[in-house]
Design a protein around this motif. Structure first.
Motif, PDB file in Angstrom:
ATOM      1  N   LYS A 153       0.846  -1.204   0.000  1.00 47.75           N
ATOM      2  CA  LYS A 153       0.000   0.000   0.000  1.00 47.75           C
ATOM      3  C   LYS A 153       0.882   1.255   0.000  1.00 47.75           C
ATOM      4  N   ALA A 154       2.162   1.080   0.293  1.00 49.03           N
ATOM      5  CA  ALA A 154       3.108   2.213   0.254  1.00 49.03           C
ATOM      6  C   ALA A 154       3.136   2.858  -1.130  1.00 49.03           C
ATOM      7  N   VAL A 155       2.675   2.127  -2.135  1.00 50.78           N
ATOM      8  CA  VAL A 155       2.710   2.675  -3.495  1.00 50.78           C
ATOM      9  C   VAL A 155       1.911   3.983  -3.595  1.00 50.78           C
ATOM     10  N   TYR A 156       0.870   4.112  -2.770  1.00 58.11           N
ATOM     11  CA  TYR A 156       0.074   5.353  -2.822  1.00 58.11           C
ATOM     12  C   TYR A 156       0.906   6.540  -2.324  1.00 58.11           C
ATOM     13  N   VAL A 157       1.664   6.321  -1.262  1.00 57.19           N
ATOM     14  CA  VAL A 157       2.532   7.387  -0.732  1.00 57.19           C
ATOM     15  C   VAL A 157       3.623   7.707  -1.763  1.00 57.19           C
ATOM     16  N   ILE A 158       4.182   6.633  -2.359  1.00 49.73           N
ATOM     17  CA  ILE A 158       5.243   6.827  -3.359  1.00 49.73           C
ATOM     18  C   ILE A 158       4.714   7.655  -4.535  1.00 49.73           C
ATOM     19  N   ALA A 159       3.487   7.351  -4.961  1.00 47.46           N
ATOM     20  CA  ALA A 159       2.891   8.099  -6.072  1.00 47.46           C
ATOM     21  C   ALA A 159       2.774   9.579  -5.710  1.00 47.46           C
ATOM     22  N   MET A 160       2.377   9.833  -4.464  1.00 51.88           N
ATOM     23  CA  MET A 160       2.238  11.238  -4.055  1.00 51.88           C
ATOM     24  C   MET A 160       3.602  11.933  -4.009  1.00 51.88           C
ATOM     25  N   LEU A 161       4.626  11.217  -3.550  1.00 51.67           N
ATOM     26  CA  LEU A 161       5.983  11.789  -3.538  1.00 51.67           C
ATOM     27  C   LEU A 161       6.425  12.100  -4.968  1.00 51.67           C
ATOM     28  N   GLY A 162       6.154  11.146  -5.872  1.00 49.12           N
ATOM     29  CA  GLY A 162       6.550  11.322  -7.268  1.00 49.12           C
ATOM     30  C   GLY A 162       5.850  12.531  -7.891  1.00 49.12           C
ATOM     31  N   LEU A 163       4.567  12.666  -7.587  1.00 53.59           N
ATOM     32  CA  LEU A 163       3.805  13.785  -8.144  1.00 53.59           C
ATOM     33  C   LEU A 163       4.309  15.122  -7.581  1.00 53.59           C
ATOM     34  N   ALA A 164       4.590  15.150  -6.281  1.00 54.23           N
ATOM     35  CA  ALA A 164       5.103  16.388  -5.675  1.00 54.23           C
ATOM     36  C   ALA A 164       6.446  16.753  -6.314  1.00 54.23           C
ATOM     37  N   HIS A 165       7.291  15.747  -6.508  1.00 53.87           N
ATOM     38  CA  HIS A 165       8.597  15.926  -7.160  1.00 53.87           C
ATOM     39  C   HIS A 165       8.400  16.537  -8.557  1.00 53.87           C
ATOM     40  N   PHE A 166       7.429  16.023  -9.279  1.00 53.70           N
ATOM     41  CA  PHE A 166       7.111  16.497 -10.638  1.00 53.70           C
ATOM     42  C   PHE A 166       6.665  17.966 -10.595  1.00 53.70           C
ATOM     43  N   PHE A 167       5.760  18.284  -9.677  1.00 56.17           N
ATOM     44  CA  PHE A 167       5.257  19.656  -9.577  1.00 56.17           C
ATOM     45  C   PHE A 167       6.381  20.630  -9.242  1.00 56.17           C
ATOM     46  N   ILE A 168       7.158  20.295  -8.202  1.00 54.01           N
ATOM     47  CA  ILE A 168       8.142  21.272  -7.707  1.00 54.01           C
ATOM     48  C   ILE A 168       9.257  21.488  -8.720  1.00 54.01           C
ATOM     49  N   GLN A 169       9.617  20.437  -9.501  1.00 56.14           N
ATOM     50  CA  GLN A 169      10.724  20.623 -10.441  1.00 56.14           C
ATOM     51  C   GLN A 169      10.307  21.412 -11.679  1.00 56.14           C
ATOM     52  N   SER A 170       9.000  21.540 -11.919  1.00 52.30           N
ATOM     53  CA  SER A 170       8.543  22.275 -13.098  1.00 52.30           C
ATOM     54  C   SER A 170       8.913  23.749 -12.951  1.00 52.30           C
ATOM     55  N   LYS A 171       9.296  24.376 -14.064  1.00 49.11           N
ATOM     56  CA  LYS A 171       9.733  25.766 -13.990  1.00 49.11           C
ATOM     57  C   LYS A 171       8.529  26.690 -13.725  1.00 49.11           C
ATOM     58  N   ILE A 172       7.608  26.769 -14.653  1.00 49.06           N
ATOM     59  CA  ILE A 172       6.414  27.581 -14.381  1.00 49.06           C
ATOM     60  C   ILE A 172       5.169  26.840 -14.831  1.00 49.06           C
ATOM     61  N   ASP A 173       5.297  26.075 -15.919  1.00 48.37           N
ATOM     62  CA  ASP A 173       4.159  25.375 -16.501  1.00 48.37           C
ATOM     63  C   ASP A 173       4.029  23.985 -15.856  1.00 48.37           C
ATOM     64  N   VAL A 174       2.947  23.763 -15.106  1.00 43.63           N
ATOM     65  CA  VAL A 174       2.787  22.469 -14.431  1.00 43.63           C
ATOM     66  C   VAL A 174       1.709  21.615 -15.104  1.00 43.63           C
ATOM     67  N   SER A 175       1.440  21.868 -16.380  1.00 40.74           N
ATOM     68  CA  SER A 175       0.330  21.182 -17.051  1.00 40.74           C
ATOM     69  C   SER A 175       0.470  19.659 -16.998  1.00 40.74           C
ATOM     70  N   GLU A 176       1.641  19.139 -17.346  1.00 38.79           N
ATOM     71  CA  GLU A 176       1.799  17.677 -17.385  1.00 38.79           C
ATOM     72  C   GLU A 176       1.693  17.076 -15.991  1.00 38.79           C
ATOM     73  N   ALA A 177       2.266  17.759 -15.018  1.00 37.37           N
ATOM     74  CA  ALA A 177       2.176  17.277 -13.640  1.00 37.37           C
ATOM     75  C   ALA A 177       0.714  17.276 -13.188  1.00 37.37           C
ATOM     76  N   THR A 178      -0.045  18.299 -13.622  1.00 43.55           N
ATOM     77  CA  THR A 178      -1.444  18.387 -13.233  1.00 43.55           C
ATOM     78  C   THR A 178      -2.251  17.241 -13.847  1.00 43.55           C
ATOM     79  N   VAL A 179      -1.976  16.915 -15.101  1.00 42.36           N
ATOM     80  CA  VAL A 179      -2.673  15.788 -15.745  1.00 42.36           C
ATOM     81  C   VAL A 179      -2.434  14.513 -14.933  1.00 42.36           C
TER      82      VAL A 179
END
Lengths: 282, 324
Positions: A153-179
């Motif tokens: 079930k840790a996969v759900y936490v991992i997914a959230m970490l991955g998504l946060a990583h994706f959002f924060i590394q984006s320069k200004i446009d977070v469209s792909e991370a949002t999808v």
């Protein structure tokens, strides 16, 4: 176990097809690196592309269980392990490319991971994926028993970490991370519906699709309002403008409605449809 | 064994121009096809650069004489690389905007100079070029994203233009604006960004000898992806300070609110002076990837131009705000 055979050892074209599909993006990016078509900073481009596929594969892995229930594709369970392990492999390549881009200066890599929050959580996600991959063998599943389900079930936490990583590394446009975030919430909504014993009829699935698409638009607004100086009202308004791109909320709605379509197709009684013309003829 | 440690200002042997080549540089440049710079551009871009600039009415002005006061500590970046890896949000937020940027109409082009000046004017780019003393300068260009390139810019010192328009004593800042036209600039269809692109300098920065208005690159008129027909180069600041395809220059007593300051002031501020001691929130600024090489080299304070510009800031607090 060889990835293209089923449990009884027979060759499975389905499993082979999935395996090939999982290898293709990496191969494509690898060819780009080898032939020098990735631009002036090829390793960085490859890092980003592999990272993008990591999060995509993670979402596809998480889609297995809902699709088994909604579409009745029971066989999907046979490729879930392969999907999960592929996600881990891509994540590992993602980090390796970053290390290569830092000229294999491991001291700097370690200090960057420690100092940059988005790298810290990305690395934590990778460690989590490694843990899940290591416990994905038949032996480990047997040995861990009920604990295996809990651990994974840790996969759900991992997914959230991955998504946060994706959002924060984006320069200004977070469209792909949002999808990706919208699709994650959609997949979580199916699980929640099942838990509260909501029947996943095409009607209920439509409500979920529309609701999560709206939530995605809301999530995007919250991000831009809190992390950037972009006018949030304009971000909302942008959802009605298709001249530059199809915005995240529509991608999430489309994904949700595709699931509705799958449920509708599943609901059709094909045997009756086939019989109908015969009856008319007689 | 003789071990030679080059000084900071010394250029590598490979980058040095032989005296005979230097004295014959015009002939060398005019034999463009055989010229080393255009050869470095490679077959792909060679074609693009020619197609983009051969009809340009200012093409006959280039190449211009190189000002040897400004030297490099590294090789020039091949034109092919510099012209296919660019930030120009007007044409998209990825690095391969150079194709989309070819739609930029560089003529007719007028620049409006207004605000607190004696001589407000709206001047056609070719009239402006005729009034300004053109020269070539080899500058380093350090992007906030921790990569760098070296470029032979052609153009003129901004101070010459400022002297021409005579700012009032009350003018404290200069504001630069880029065009707005989403009919050809597809990136501007992202109407949620604060177009136009605005950048600004203090009067002292604008009058500094390093501040250069760029109208040409690699011995020909500037390419659209570099901000044709006129852009600025402020080499001691991060690249985003150097606005492209400028349509107005305004003298004002208010500090301009810049495009990136409006979007993310904690990451891309007004001052943005290069300094390896102050990291970007998401990456280190201690080193930079030199495009066209596989090198990562230490970043220098003020991008190595401290001798020209450090005095501008000697009375200011040397804190994060000055370097972000």
């Amino acid at each position: 176990m060889i990835p293209w055979t089923d449990r009884s050892g027979r060759f499975s074209p389905f499993k082979l097809a999935i395996l090939v599909a999982l290898l293709l993006p990496g191969l494509y990016i690898g060819i780009g690196l080898a032939t020098g078509t990735l631009g002036a900073k090829p390793i960085e481009v490859a890092t980003h592309e592999i990272g993008l596929w990591t999060i995509r594969f993670l979402m596809i892995t998480l889609a297995v269980t809902p699709l088994r229930v909604i579409a009745g594709w029971r066989r999907l369970i046979h490729v879930r392990r392969m999907l999960g392990v592929a996600t881990f492999c891509y994540a590992l390549i993602h980090l390796s490319l970053y290390v290569a881009d830092q000229k294999f200066n491991l001291g700097r890599v370690a200090s960057e991971i420690a100092v940059r929050f988005y790298l810290t959580i990305g690395f934590a996600g990778l460690v989590g994926l490694a843990m899940l991959a290591a416990t994905s063998t038949d032996g480990a599943i047997r040995k861990l028993g009920k604990k295996w389900t809990l651990l994974h079930k840790a996969v759900y936490v991992i997914a959230m970490l991955g998504l946060a990583h994706f959002f924060i590394q984006s320069k200004i446009d977070v469209s792909e991370a949002t999808v990706m975030a919208g699709i994650f919430v959609l997949l979580m909504a199916y699980r929640l519906a099942k838990r509260v014993k909501l029947k996943l009829t095409p009607g209920a699935l439509t409500v979920i699709a529309v609701g999560i698409a709206a939530l995605t638009a809301g999530l995007e607004v919250v991000w831009y309002a809190s992390a950037t100086g972009v006018d949030p009202a304009r971000i909302l308004q942008a959802n009605l403008d298709f001249s530059f791109m199809v915005r995240p909320t529509w991608w999430v709605l489309g994904t949700g409605l595709a699931v509705v379509l799958v449920a509708l197709v599943k609901g059709i009684d094909w045997s009756r449809l086939k019989r109908a013309p015969l009856e008319a003829a007689s | 064994m003789l071990i030679k440690n080059p000084k900071g200002w010394e250029i590598p042997e490979s980058a040095a121009t032989s005296e005979s080549a230097y004295l014959n540089r015009r002939q060398l440049m005019k034999g463009a096809a055989a010229g080393t710079i255009l050869a470095a551009a490679g077959p792909v871009l060679g074609g693009v650069a020619q197609a983009a600039t051969e009809d340009d009415p200012s093409a006959h002005l280039y190449p211009v004489k190189q000002n040897l006061r400004y030297r490099l500590d590294r090789d020039l970046t091949p034109e092919k690389i510099n012209s296919t890896y660019n930030n120009f949000y007007e044409f998209g937020s990825h690095k391969e905007i150079w194709r989309a940027a070819q739609r930029l109409p560089v003529r007719p082009w007028t620049v409006r100079i207004d605000g607190m000046v004696e001589n407000e004017m709206e001047i056609g780019i070719d009239d402006l070029l005729a009034k300004m003393p053109l020269e070539e300068r080899l500058y380093r260009h350090r992007c906030v994203e921790a990569w760098s390139m070296t470029i032979p810019w052609s153009g003129f010192e901004l101070s010459h233009l400022i002297k021409m328009v005579q700012p009032l004593g009350s003018a404290k800042y200069v504001e630069f604006r880029t065009f707005v036209d989403k009919s050809f600039a597809s990136g501007q269809r992202q109407f949620w960004y604060p177009w136009p692109y605005v950048e600004g300098l203090t009067m002292e920065e604008a009058m500094n000898e390093m501040t250069f208005m760029v109208t040409g690159t690699y011995g020909h008129p500037a390419l659209p992806q570099h901000g044709a027909p006129i852009r600025i180069a402020v080499p001691w600041k991060y690249g985003f300070k150097s606005a492209k395809s400028i349509v107005s220059i305004t003298f004002t007593d208010k500090r301009p609110k810049t495009f990136w300051e409006e979007l993310q002031d904690a990451e891309y501020g007004f001052w943005a002076n290069v300094n390896p001691a102050f990291d970007h929130p998401r990456w280190t600024q201690k080193t930079e990837r030199v495009l066209g090489t596989d090198k990562r080299v230490p970043t220098l304070i003020y991008n190595g131009y401290g001798e020209f510009v450090a005095d501008l800031y000697k009375d200011m607090p040397q804190d994060r705000a000055l370097f972000i």
